[in-house]
Motif scaffolding. Sequence first.
Motif, mmCIF file in Angstrom:
data_model
loop_
_atom_site.group_PDB
_atom_site.id
_atom_site.type_symbol
_atom_site.label_atom_id
_atom_site.label_comp_id
_atom_site.label_asym_id
_atom_site.label_seq_id
_atom_site.Cartn_x
_atom_site.Cartn_y
_atom_site.Cartn_z
ATOM 1 N N LYS A 75 41.095 -51.322 -3.593
ATOM 2 C CA LYS A 75 42.252 -51.018 -4.446
ATOM 3 C C LYS A 75 42.604 -52.188 -5.355
ATOM 4 C CE LYS A 75 44.311 -47.684 -1.253
ATOM 5 N NZ LYS A 75 45.514 -47.304 -0.476
ATOM 6 N N GLY A 76 41.819 -53.265 -5.286
ATOM 7 C CA GLY A 76 42.090 -54.444 -6.091
ATOM 8 C C GLY A 76 40.818 -55.029 -6.659
ATOM 9 N N ARG A 77 40.379 -56.142 -6.086
ATOM 10 C CA ARG A 77 39.231 -56.881 -6.603
ATOM 11 C C ARG A 77 37.963 -56.032 -6.678
ATOM 12 N NH1 ARG A 77 37.350 -62.221 -6.903
ATOM 13 N NH2 ARG A 77 35.187 -62.571 -6.266
ATOM 14 N N HIS A 78 37.808 -55.106 -5.758
ATOM 15 C CA HIS A 78 36.568 -54.321 -5.680
ATOM 16 C C HIS A 78 36.778 -52.862 -6.086
ATOM 17 C CE1 HIS A 78 35.761 -57.553 -2.454
ATOM 18 N NE2 HIS A 78 35.147 -57.911 -3.565
ATOM 19 N N LYS A 79 37.778 -52.620 -6.905
ATOM 20 C CA LYS A 79 38.091 -51.257 -7.345
ATOM 21 C C LYS A 79 37.208 -50.842 -8.525
ATOM 22 C CE LYS A 79 41.938 -48.409 -9.044
ATOM 23 N NZ LYS A 79 43.373 -48.399 -9.398
ATOM 24 N N GLY A 80 36.726 -49.605 -8.489
ATOM 25 C CA GLY A 80 35.969 -49.051 -9.606
ATOM 26 C C GLY A 80 34.572 -49.628 -9.738
ATOM 27 N N PRO A 81 33.832 -49.199 -10.765
ATOM 28 C CA PRO A 81 32.445 -49.662 -10.963
ATOM 29 C C PRO A 81 32.321 -51.177 -11.077
ATOM 30 C CG PRO A 81 32.883 -47.737 -12.311
ATOM 31 C CD PRO A 81 34.199 -48.151 -11.738
ATOM 32 N N ARG A 82 33.199 -51.801 -11.870
ATOM 33 C CA ARG A 82 33.136 -53.265 -12.004
ATOM 34 C C ARG A 82 33.442 -53.946 -10.680
ATOM 35 N NH1 ARG A 82 36.099 -54.765 -17.797
ATOM 36 N NH2 ARG A 82 34.594 -53.687 -19.160
ATOM 37 N N GLY A 83 34.368 -53.355 -9.945
ATOM 38 C CA GLY A 83 34.715 -53.928 -8.650
ATOM 39 C C GLY A 83 33.558 -53.875 -7.661
ATOM 40 N N LEU A 84 32.752 -52.805 -7.731
ATOM 41 C CA LEU A 84 31.604 -52.693 -6.833
ATOM 42 C C LEU A 84 30.526 -53.716 -7.197
ATOM 43 C CD1 LEU A 84 31.337 -48.825 -6.402
ATOM 44 C CD2 LEU A 84 32.281 -50.504 -4.808
ATOM 45 N N VAL A 85 30.405 -53.986 -8.485
ATOM 46 C CA VAL A 85 29.487 -55.061 -8.908
ATOM 47 C C VAL A 85 29.953 -56.385 -8.307
ATOM 48 C CG1 VAL A 85 28.603 -56.381 -10.868
ATOM 49 C CG2 VAL A 85 28.802 -53.885 -11.031
ATOM 50 N N GLN A 86 31.269 -56.615 -8.358
ATOM 51 C CA GLN A 86 31.820 -57.846 -7.791
ATOM 52 C C GLN A 86 31.624 -57.880 -6.276
ATOM 53 O OE1 GLN A 86 33.240 -60.571 -9.518
ATOM 54 N NE2 GLN A 86 32.858 -61.399 -7.474
ATOM 55 N N VAL A 108 26.605 -50.172 -4.018
ATOM 56 C CA VAL A 108 26.445 -51.574 -3.608
ATOM 57 C C VAL A 108 25.005 -51.854 -3.167
ATOM 58 C CG1 VAL A 108 27.119 -53.291 -1.880
ATOM 59 C CG2 VAL A 108 28.873 -51.915 -3.007
ATOM 60 N N ARG A 109 24.438 -50.974 -2.371
ATOM 61 C CA ARG A 109 23.079 -51.240 -1.879
ATOM 62 C C ARG A 109 22.043 -51.182 -3.006
ATOM 63 N NH1 ARG A 109 23.012 -45.597 1.324
ATOM 64 N NH2 ARG A 109 21.499 -44.409 0.083
ATOM 65 N N ASN A 110 22.268 -50.305 -3.994
ATOM 66 C CA ASN A 110 21.330 -50.248 -5.125
ATOM 67 C C ASN A 110 21.435 -51.502 -5.983
ATOM 68 O OD1 ASN A 110 20.132 -47.790 -4.498
ATOM 69 N ND2 ASN A 110 21.710 -46.607 -5.557
ATOM 70 N N LEU A 111 22.646 -52.023 -6.138
ATOM 71 C CA LEU A 111 22.823 -53.278 -6.869
ATOM 72 C C LEU A 111 22.123 -54.426 -6.134
ATOM 73 C CD1 LEU A 111 26.586 -52.926 -7.865
ATOM 74 C CD2 LEU A 111 24.649 -52.992 -9.453
ATOM 75 N N LEU A 112 22.265 -54.446 -4.820
ATOM 76 C CA LEU A 112 21.627 -55.497 -4.029
ATOM 77 C C LEU A 112 20.108 -55.366 -4.061
ATOM 78 C CD1 LEU A 112 24.103 -55.561 -1.020
ATOM 79 C CD2 LEU A 112 23.748 -57.394 -2.675
ATOM 80 N N ARG A 113 19.625 -54.136 -4.051
ATOM 81 C CA ARG A 113 18.176 -53.925 -4.134
ATOM 82 C C ARG A 113 17.609 -54.509 -5.424
ATOM 83 N NH1 ARG A 113 18.368 -48.261 -1.879
ATOM 84 N NH2 ARG A 113 17.325 -48.335 0.156
ATOM 85 N N MET A 114 18.365 -54.376 -6.505
ATOM 86 C CA MET A 114 17.914 -54.909 -7.796
ATOM 87 C C MET A 114 17.736 -56.417 -7.723
ATOM 88 S SD MET A 114 20.339 -52.563 -10.268
ATOM 89 C CE MET A 114 20.006 -53.534 -11.727
ATOM 90 N N GLY A 115 18.486 -57.055 -6.831
ATOM 91 C CA GLY A 115 18.358 -58.499 -6.629
ATOM 92 C C GLY A 115 17.380 -58.839 -5.535
ATOM 93 N N ARG A 116 16.560 -57.851 -5.129
ATOM 94 C CA ARG A 116 15.509 -58.020 -4.119
ATOM 95 C C ARG A 116 16.050 -58.255 -2.711
ATOM 96 N NH1 ARG A 116 10.648 -58.169 -6.525
ATOM 97 N NH2 ARG A 116 10.530 -58.716 -8.737
ATOM 98 N N THR A 117 17.252 -57.773 -2.449
ATOM 99 C CA THR A 117 17.784 -57.801 -1.087
ATOM 100 C C THR A 117 17.146 -56.662 -0.284
ATOM 101 O OG1 THR A 117 19.921 -58.710 -1.779
ATOM 102 C CG2 THR A 117 19.881 -57.530 0.310
#
Length: 364
Positions: A75-86, A108-117
């Motif tokens: 509901k704050g720092r991690h809200k919405g698409p930009r928040g999920l990137v954060q 979140v997991r797809n973003l992390l996969r892009m970073g080879r996690t």
Amino acid sequence: MTDAARHPETAAARPVRVAVMRLSSLGDVAMALPLLYAACRDYPGVTFVLVTKKAFAGLATEKPQNLTVLVADTKGRHKGPRGLVQLARDIDCDVFVDLHDVLRSKVVRNLLRMGRTRVTVFDKARAAKRALTARGAARAEAVSPTTDRYARALEKAGYRVGELCPLPVDSTLPARHGIPAKKDGEKWVGMAPSAAHPAKVYPTEQLRKAAGKLLEQNPDLRIFLFGGKNEAAALGDFARGLDRVTVVAGRDLGFAGEMALMADLDAMVSMDSGNMHLAAATGTSTVSIWGATHPAAGFGPVVCRKGQRHILLQDNSLDCRPCSIFGNKPCHRVGEGTVPPCMQAITPDMIADAVNAVITRRQP
């Protein structure tokens, strides 16, 4: 299969950071914690990170040194698409284990996969659960326990866990909030009359009769009533006229204090609810009452201590159970406010007999 999955014993030697994500709900996070604590025990050289919502961060009591909690502030720092990137940046892990498999965790997991996690996902068994509600538990195959599927997801990441362990607690906390010490020979039983959905709630007056029977049959018994702050008044009404009954709700014990008290219980009586899972996670035996939902959906209480017992009271003669996986749909057989047939079959005597069986270590 990854090299780490083939040889999980080598995973502990690598200085890695393993994030385990489960945002909600209370029961699901509680089921994951004994597994996560056991992983911390078995892999002391690995840093594990529990990613969950602020409301459930307090469940991780008396954390191992290699466990941290990252709050997903949706509901704050991690809200919405930009928040999920954060959030993906904040997690900053080598291995990501998704124990939720919802839209947020998928992003979140797809973003992390892009970073080879390296990413693993637990099997939510959606198809099996649909079959369960469509055909009924009497005809459909049972879903494997949620904790087992959590463990498989962690094992796919390279971390095979041994025996589960009860969550450690600070045993001094209840006394700080006015809970007297347990006397020699005394039996303590918890009762949690509520649940998230009405279809899962046993009639309160019937549960009160069960409490009265237990107190009459066991002069050395004390009952503790658990619930949210908003339930303190109703639980006070429940306790009125009953000797040796203590209302825990409204004392501000928090998760840590309530779990410390649960760990000292001889049995916990509850619905299919978060309190059932919390008590089980502390190693306490339970007597649970099941109505619209069914343990065949995989949400039964976890066993994490030798000798721990779970008695599940339910009417297995009804082919309509479960009405829904989470109990969030009204019974189609009766009108609103009427006790459904699945609850009518469970009597106060059955509840009292089950509790007596647990606290005296005999068969019901």
